[in-house]
Design an enzyme around this catalytic site. Sequence first.
Site, short mmCIF file in Angstrom:
data_model
loop_
_atom_site.label_atom_id
_atom_site.label_comp_id
_atom_site.label_asym_id
_atom_site.label_seq_id
_atom_site.Cartn_x
_atom_site.Cartn_y
_atom_site.Cartn_z
CG HIS A 24 -2.22 -1.16 1.39
ND1 HIS A 24 -2.94 -1.41 -0.27
CD2 HIS A 24 -2.84 -1.78 2.38
CE1 HIS A 24 -3.58 -1.87 0.41
NE2 HIS A 24 -3.45 -2.35 1.45
CG HIS A 40 -7.00 -5.37 2.15
ND1 HIS A 40 -6.34 -5.72 3.14
CD2 HIS A 40 -8.00 -5.27 1.99
CE1 HIS A 40 -7.09 -6.27 4.16
NE2 HIS A 40 -8.26 -5.26 4.28
#
Length: 366
Positions: A140, A179
């Site tokens: 991320h 994710h």
Amino acid sequence: MTTGFFWDERCFWHGGGNYAGLLQVGGLIQPGGGLPENPETKRRLVNLLRVTGLWEALDTQSADPATQDDLLRVHPESYLRQFKDMSDAGGGELGLRTPFGPGGYEIATLSAGLAKTALASVLNGTHQKAYALSRPPGHHCMPDFPNGFCLLANIAIAVEAARAQALTDRVAIIDWDVHHGNGTEAIYYDRADTLTISLHQERNYPLDTGDFADRGSGAGEGFNLNIPLPPGTGHVGYVEAFERLVLPALHDFQPDAIVIACGFDAGLVDPLSRMITSSETFRALTDMAMEAASDLCDGRLMMAHEGGYSEVHVPFLAHSVLEAMSGSDIHAEDPFLQKFEGQQPTDRFNRYVSQLIAEMEEALGY
């Protein structure tokens, strides 16, 4: 040739702030539980490997931290300086849900160093396959904004270090963390030398990234592939998406090496997802990835550990991946298999997921 397993106890000492789940303590939010990203999922994996004996089938070792030059190929100096200064002052939080304590900077550089060394070991022929038990995770992290527990872009740092040593040119990065791999996508979005593929639960995290329509820009047009899957996608849907979308993209790209952002938070009982996968799912994905690596790039495959937040389940999911990578007969049965089999989606739902995959397949021209 043995499979490399790169880890370091010091990575388990990375600590977060005063959280209860994903919420900071304060007001009506009572203390307790801490961040979902905690060391036990990884530490218990190491313990399980040792207890089953699979540890002996792996070439286990640590690595040096990523250097300043390594980091600067991905992150601006201003960000690194801010991170280091805050770490030296006792810790804090730079971005969104990325708390760290004293020494957090050094631990993060060690985590990136594990990924860097694991990839180099595959590319220089020391290992054909390697696994980096990186913590904190990295997929991320943007160049100048950490988020989602990720403080440095571990895989991008590893890939760019390998390129600086002329070890590789074309790299495919597959992210099967539940994710969206928004940090990796952002780093390579306008580049044609890196294929980035993310299979993820649609609109989980981040809420506003990961659309199928986001295909890259400029020179990178067509070299980014997002595969958003609906909540409840189980084993059949994951395998079908990999077969019909990921594998054709890999064969079109013809990489020198395949790197996998190996998150386990699509697992059945993970607190941060609503997917229904098991060790059998991750074994099937690993088998397909290894076959593709064998066909396309002399078997060169590296995995870097990302998310996964069930302390009980993650060790078994990761063990199944390492069983496949090492070719060992040692097996640790997933204790949730019976529950997993009983909760798989209906045929009707599987047909719905299959239609979504077919629409993406048609748009890609496969």
